[in-house]
Design a protein around this motif. Structure first.
Motif, PDB file in Angstrom:
ATOM      1  N   SER A  75       0.164  -7.925  -0.021  1.00  0.00           N
ATOM      2  CA  SER A  75       0.047  -7.840   1.443  1.00  0.00           C
ATOM      3  C   SER A  75      -1.294  -8.354   1.957  1.00  0.00           C
ATOM      4  N   GLY A  76      -2.363  -8.214   1.126  1.00  0.00           N
ATOM      5  CA  GLY A  76      -3.684  -8.673   1.570  1.00  0.00           C
ATOM      6  C   GLY A  76      -4.491  -7.567   2.212  1.00  0.00           C
ATOM      7  N   ALA A  77      -4.383  -6.363   1.657  1.00  0.00           N
ATOM      8  CA  ALA A  77      -5.193  -5.242   2.159  1.00  0.00           C
ATOM      9  C   ALA A  77      -6.669  -5.568   1.955  1.00  0.00           C
ATOM     10  N   ALA A 106       9.567 -14.679  -2.841  1.00  0.00           N
ATOM     11  CA  ALA A 106       8.866 -15.121  -4.052  1.00  0.00           C
ATOM     12  C   ALA A 106       9.843 -15.505  -5.161  1.00  0.00           C
ATOM     13  N   PHE A 107      10.979 -14.779  -5.221  1.00  0.00           N
ATOM     14  CA  PHE A 107      11.933 -15.031  -6.309  1.00  0.00           C
ATOM     15  C   PHE A 107      12.599 -16.406  -6.167  1.00  0.00           C
ATOM     16  N   ASP A 108      12.542 -16.913  -4.964  1.00  0.00           N
ATOM     17  CA  ASP A 108      13.090 -18.219  -4.673  1.00  0.00           C
ATOM     18  C   ASP A 108      12.009 -19.298  -4.877  1.00  0.00           C
ATOM     19  N   GLN A 135     -11.579  -4.426  -4.682  1.00  0.00           N
ATOM     20  CA  GLN A 135     -12.782  -3.598  -4.491  1.00  0.00           C
ATOM     21  C   GLN A 135     -13.015  -2.671  -5.679  1.00  0.00           C
ATOM     22  N   THR A 136     -11.943  -2.073  -6.175  1.00  0.00           N
ATOM     23  CA  THR A 136     -12.090  -1.153  -7.304  1.00  0.00           C
ATOM     24  C   THR A 136     -11.711  -1.810  -8.631  1.00  0.00           C
ATOM     25  N   GLY A 137     -11.396  -3.083  -8.580  1.00  0.00           N
ATOM     26  CA  GLY A 137     -11.060  -3.816  -9.797  1.00  0.00           C
ATOM     27  C   GLY A 137     -12.079  -4.900 -10.064  1.00  0.00           C
ATOM     28  N   ILE A 138     -11.612  -5.996 -10.622  1.00  0.00           N
ATOM     29  CA  ILE A 138     -12.515  -7.106 -10.955  1.00  0.00           C
ATOM     30  C   ILE A 138     -12.665  -8.000  -9.727  1.00  0.00           C
ATOM     31  N   SER A 163      -2.404  -6.703  -8.033  1.00  0.00           N
ATOM     32  CA  SER A 163      -2.981  -5.757  -7.070  1.00  0.00           C
ATOM     33  C   SER A 163      -3.087  -4.384  -7.748  1.00  0.00           C
ATOM     34  N   ARG A 164      -3.815  -3.501  -7.104  1.00  0.00           N
ATOM     35  CA  ARG A 164      -4.066  -2.197  -7.726  1.00  0.00           C
ATOM     36  C   ARG A 164      -2.814  -1.339  -7.933  1.00  0.00           C
ATOM     37  N   PRO A 165      -1.908  -1.242  -6.911  1.00  0.00           N
ATOM     38  CA  PRO A 165      -0.729  -0.387  -7.138  1.00  0.00           C
ATOM     39  C   PRO A 165       0.087  -0.835  -8.342  1.00  0.00           C
ATOM     40  N   VAL A 166       0.070  -2.141  -8.606  1.00  0.00           N
ATOM     41  CA  VAL A 166       0.816  -2.688  -9.737  1.00  0.00           C
ATOM     42  C   VAL A 166       0.224  -2.165 -11.057  1.00  0.00           C
ATOM     43  N   ALA A 172      -0.025 -11.246  -8.659  1.00  0.00           N
ATOM     44  CA  ALA A 172       1.175 -10.747  -7.978  1.00  0.00           C
ATOM     45  C   ALA A 172       1.028  -9.269  -7.646  1.00  0.00           C
ATOM     46  N   GLY A 173       1.819  -8.854  -6.666  1.00  0.00           N
ATOM     47  CA  GLY A 173       1.721  -7.486  -6.174  1.00  0.00           C
ATOM     48  C   GLY A 173       3.049  -6.778  -6.173  1.00  0.00           C
ATOM     49  N   ARG A 174       3.075  -5.715  -5.357  1.00  0.00           N
ATOM     50  CA  ARG A 174       4.237  -4.834  -5.336  1.00  0.00           C
ATOM     51  C   ARG A 174       5.505  -5.545  -4.857  1.00  0.00           C
ATOM     52  N   GLY A 175       5.316  -6.676  -4.185  1.00  0.00           N
ATOM     53  CA  GLY A 175       6.469  -7.455  -3.727  1.00  0.00           C
ATOM     54  C   GLY A 175       7.358  -7.923  -4.867  1.00  0.00           C
ATOM     55  N   LEU A 176       6.865  -7.835  -6.083  1.00  0.00           N
ATOM     56  CA  LEU A 176       7.680  -8.281  -7.228  1.00  0.00           C
ATOM     57  C   LEU A 176       8.663  -7.223  -7.706  1.00  0.00           C
ATOM     58  N   VAL A 189      -0.995 -18.131  -0.353  1.00  0.00           N
ATOM     59  CA  VAL A 189      -0.281 -16.856  -0.237  1.00  0.00           C
ATOM     60  C   VAL A 189       1.225 -17.109  -0.128  1.00  0.00           C
ATOM     61  N   ILE A 190       1.973 -16.373  -0.932  1.00  0.00           N
ATOM     62  CA  ILE A 190       3.444 -16.436  -0.862  1.00  0.00           C
ATOM     63  C   ILE A 190       3.914 -15.034  -0.497  1.00  0.00           C
ATOM     64  N   ASN A 191       4.511 -14.900   0.677  1.00  0.00           N
ATOM     65  CA  ASN A 191       4.925 -13.573   1.135  1.00  0.00           C
ATOM     66  C   ASN A 191       6.113 -13.737   2.071  1.00  0.00           C
ATOM     67  N   LYS A 192       7.079 -12.829   1.969  1.00  0.00           N
ATOM     68  CA  LYS A 192       8.274 -12.991   2.822  1.00  0.00           C
ATOM     69  C   LYS A 192       8.031 -12.497   4.245  1.00  0.00           C
ATOM     70  N   ASP A 193       6.939 -11.766   4.448  1.00  0.00           N
ATOM     71  CA  ASP A 193       6.612 -11.254   5.781  1.00  0.00           C
ATOM     72  C   ASP A 193       5.554 -12.154   6.430  1.00  0.00           C
TER      73      ASP A 193
HETATM   74  C1  LIG Z   1     -10.441   3.214  -1.941  1.00  0.00           C
HETATM   75  C2  LIG Z   1      -9.372   2.204  -2.182  1.00  0.00           C
HETATM   76  C3  LIG Z   1      -9.598   1.173  -3.069  1.00  0.00           C
HETATM   77  C4  LIG Z   1      -8.622   0.222  -3.319  1.00  0.00           C
HETATM   78  N1  LIG Z   1      -8.882  -0.799  -4.187  1.00  0.00           N
HETATM   79  C5  LIG Z   1      -7.946  -1.777  -4.351  1.00  0.00           C
HETATM   80  C6  LIG Z   1      -8.216  -2.875  -5.201  1.00  0.00           C
HETATM   81  O1  LIG Z   1      -9.268  -2.978  -5.828  1.00  0.00           O
HETATM   82  N2  LIG Z   1      -7.260  -3.816  -5.310  1.00  0.00           N
HETATM   83  C7  LIG Z   1      -6.061  -3.760  -4.647  1.00  0.00           C
HETATM   84  O2  LIG Z   1      -5.226  -4.678  -4.806  1.00  0.00           O
HETATM   85  N3  LIG Z   1      -5.799  -2.709  -3.858  1.00  0.00           N
HETATM   86  C8  LIG Z   1      -6.691  -1.710  -3.703  1.00  0.00           C
HETATM   87  N4  LIG Z   1      -6.396  -0.662  -2.901  1.00  0.00           N
HETATM   88  C9  LIG Z   1      -5.023  -0.552  -2.358  1.00  0.00           C
HETATM   89  C10 LIG Z   1      -4.822  -1.392  -1.108  1.00  0.00           C
HETATM   90  O3  LIG Z   1      -5.220  -0.664   0.028  1.00  0.00           O
HETATM   91  C11 LIG Z   1      -3.339  -1.777  -0.977  1.00  0.00           C
HETATM   92  O4  LIG Z   1      -2.566  -0.589  -0.929  1.00  0.00           O
HETATM   93  C12 LIG Z   1      -2.823  -2.655  -2.094  1.00  0.00           C
HETATM   94  O5  LIG Z   1      -3.666  -3.779  -2.255  1.00  0.00           O
HETATM   95  C13 LIG Z   1      -1.425  -3.141  -1.777  1.00  0.00           C
HETATM   96  O6  LIG Z   1      -0.890  -3.780  -2.899  1.00  0.00           O
HETATM   97  P1  LIG Z   1       0.261  -4.841  -2.726  1.00  0.00           P
HETATM   98  O7  LIG Z   1      -0.146  -5.863  -1.742  1.00  0.00           O
HETATM   99  O8  LIG Z   1       0.679  -5.283  -4.089  1.00  0.00           O
HETATM  100  O9  LIG Z   1       1.480  -3.964  -2.170  1.00  0.00           O
HETATM  101  P2  LIG Z   1       2.074  -3.814  -0.709  1.00  0.00           P
HETATM  102  O10 LIG Z   1       1.053  -3.477   0.277  1.00  0.00           O
HETATM  103  O11 LIG Z   1       3.249  -2.916  -0.847  1.00  0.00           O
HETATM  104  O12 LIG Z   1       2.560  -5.283  -0.341  1.00  0.00           O
HETATM  105  C14 LIG Z   1       3.641  -5.931  -0.958  1.00  0.00           C
HETATM  106  C15 LIG Z   1       3.822  -7.253  -0.232  1.00  0.00           C
HETATM  107  O13 LIG Z   1       4.852  -7.968  -0.866  1.00  0.00           O
HETATM  108  C16 LIG Z   1       5.630  -8.621   0.138  1.00  0.00           C
HETATM  109  N5  LIG Z   1       6.943  -8.838  -0.437  1.00  0.00           N
HETATM  110  C17 LIG Z   1       7.916  -7.917  -0.712  1.00  0.00           C
HETATM  111  N6  LIG Z   1       8.977  -8.519  -1.283  1.00  0.00           N
HETATM  112  C18 LIG Z   1       8.684  -9.839  -1.377  1.00  0.00           C
HETATM  113  C19 LIG Z   1       9.351 -10.963  -1.883  1.00  0.00           C
HETATM  114  N7  LIG Z   1      10.585 -10.860  -2.426  1.00  0.00           N
HETATM  115  N8  LIG Z   1       8.760 -12.164  -1.816  1.00  0.00           N
HETATM  116  C20 LIG Z   1       7.507 -12.311  -1.260  1.00  0.00           C
HETATM  117  N9  LIG Z   1       6.818 -11.262  -0.770  1.00  0.00           N
HETATM  118  C21 LIG Z   1       7.387 -10.057  -0.832  1.00  0.00           C
HETATM  119  C22 LIG Z   1       5.620  -7.675   1.306  1.00  0.00           C
HETATM  120  O14 LIG Z   1       5.880  -8.361   2.509  1.00  0.00           O
HETATM  121  C23 LIG Z   1       4.213  -7.102   1.226  1.00  0.00           C
HETATM  122  O15 LIG Z   1       3.320  -7.855   2.041  1.00  0.00           O
HETATM  123  C24 LIG Z   1      -7.365   0.309  -2.649  1.00  0.00           C
HETATM  124  C25 LIG Z   1      -7.146   1.354  -1.749  1.00  0.00           C
HETATM  125  C26 LIG Z   1      -8.119   2.291  -1.516  1.00  0.00           C
HETATM  126  C27 LIG Z   1      -7.863   3.387  -0.530  1.00  0.00           C
END
Ligand SMILES: Cc1cc2nc3c(=O)[nH]c(=O)nc-3n(C[C@H](O)[C@H](O)[C@H](O)COP(=O)(O)OP(=O)(O)OC[C@H]3O[C@@H](n4cnc5c(N)ncnc54)[C@H](O)[C@@H]3O)c2cc1C
Length: 322
Positions: free
Chosen positions: A267-269, A305-307, A251-254, A234-237, A207-211, A284-288
């Motif tokens: 988001s799938g960066a 996702a909460f639904d 890329q910077t994790g496992i 995801s990494r920000p988490v 799970a990622g920041r969407g949570l 993939v489960i994403n509201k966007d």
């Molecule tokens: C050098 C470098 C290395 C990096 N290495 C990594 C790495 O190893 N791993 C990694 O993960 N990232 C890495 N990153 C960060 C990466 O670029 C992204 O910023 C990161 O993956 C985004 O995390 P995220 O998808 O959780 O958050 P966000 O990009 O904020 O995405 C959140 C997603 O959640 C969705 N969402 C929001 N609310 C809901 C909801 N209620 N239900 C369903 N969906 C919802 C949104 O639509 C959005 O798509 C790196 C970045 C750099 C510059």
């Protein structure tokens, strides 16, 4: 001549990745007309003769107090001794953390060519030479690499090869090796991974920041528990300390390659995909609906996702009769 497979173990249990490597090594031996042999270091709580089910004829078992703790330098020297004495021309490792530490060291010691991260059996035909296919650029491309040395070292990507099990029994032979004392000593270790080891898991729920916050992970954990899955994020988490860093994939994790990867609110960066795009099936489960992860997904659910996540958990429970 033989194909020698290193059997990796944790706390006396042979890792799933090793069963894949054993099957893979036995198939190479079949192709080249050699025998498949295995090397096991330290005590194991499993029946080593049963490794014959994968096609291995002999298991060289080295037991020594100095092998209780994994030490890549000590292990390398022992594996090289077994390889030399058994006349191994191909040595196979899993491309997991132990294999990543051992394969290059063994290759240097034996002056062997190395292909790390193999994804399929080598082409050993006269026209093919000895070429091995591997992932490059975080799984975005394949390279076919010819190994030109007499002795060859290959590390096999985890989950890249299906385990096959037959009838055979292997002969377990104690191997008397010179075992150095380790230069380091682990004075304390704390298990940080969850119930299922992330790199070994068949299913990963991530799970990622969407949570929105760490308090919302309960529903992710419930789904993972029902599926017998490992947790990832995801990494920000992890950077925000919502989840521990040992769950961070990318890329910077496992880097992982489970059979099923479920990505919730991620988001799938490109940096995230780099660590998970070798997964066999991605959900993939994403509201966007425009989230980039959908391009890499085999199945996508557009919604909140909460639904959705609790509904999936309920459905899994129903299927399992809970
Ligand atoms: C050098 C470098 C290395 C990096 N290495 C990594 C790495 O190893 N791993 C990694 O993960 N990232 C890495 N990153 C960060 C990466 O670029 C992204 O910023 C990161 O993956 C985004 O995390 P995220 O998808 O959780 O958050 P966000 O990009 O904020 O995405 C959140 C997603 O959640 C969705 N969402 C929001 N609310 C809901 C909801 N209620 N239900 C369903 N969906 C919802 C949104 O639509 C959005 O798509 C790196 C970045 C750099 C510059």
């Amino acid at each position: 001549m033989s194909v020698l497979i290193f059997v990796d173990q944790l706390d006396g249990h042979i890792k799933k990745a090793s069963h894949e490597a054993l099957t893979y090594g036995a198939k190479i031996a079949e192709q080249t007309g050699d025998t498949a042999e295995a090397v096991v270091l330290g005590s194991v709580n499993e029946d080593l003769a049963a490794l014959g089910q994968h096609g291995v004829k002999t298991v060289h078992h080295v037991q020594h107090d100095n092998l209780k703790q994994f030490d890549s330098q000590v292990y390398t020297k022992v594996i090289a001794q077994v390889a030399e004495q058994s006349g191994a021309k191909v040595i196979v490792f899993s491309n997991n953390s132990s294999g990543k530490a051992l394969a290059p060291r063994v290759a240097v010691r034996l002056k062997a060519g190395l292909v790390s991260g193999a994804t399929s059996l080598p082409d050993t035909s006269a026209s093919g030479g000895f070429t091995v296919r591997k992932n490059v650029f975080s799984g975005k491309a394949f390279a076919t690499v010819a190994i030109k040395t007499d002795v060859k070292v290959i590390s096999l990507n985890v989950n890249a090869f299906t385990i096959s099990t037959g009838e055979g029994t292997a002969e377990v032979v104690p191997f008397n090796a010179t075992v150095d004392a380790p230069k380091t000593k682990t004075v304390a270790s704390t298990k940080t991974s969850g119930k299922v080891t992330l790199t070994e898991a068949d299913i990963v729920v991530s799970a990622g920041r969407g949570l929105k916050g760490p308090e919302n992970w309960k529903m992710v954990e419930e789904l993972a528990d029902e599926l017998g899955a490992a947790l990832a994020c995801s990494r920000p988490v992890a950077d925000a300390h919502w989840r521990p860093h040992n769950e961070h994939v990318g890329q910077t994790g496992i880097a992982i390659a489970p059979n099923l990867y479920i990505a919730i609110g991620i988001s799938g960066a490109i940096q995230h995909l780099a660590g998970v795009n070798r997964s066999k099936t991605i959900v993939v489960i994403n509201k966007d609906a425009e989230a980039p992860f959908f391009k890499a997904a085999d199945y996508g659910i557009v919604g909140d996702a909460f639904d959705i996540v609790p509904k999936i958990t309920e459905a899994v429970k129903k299927v399992k009769g809970h």
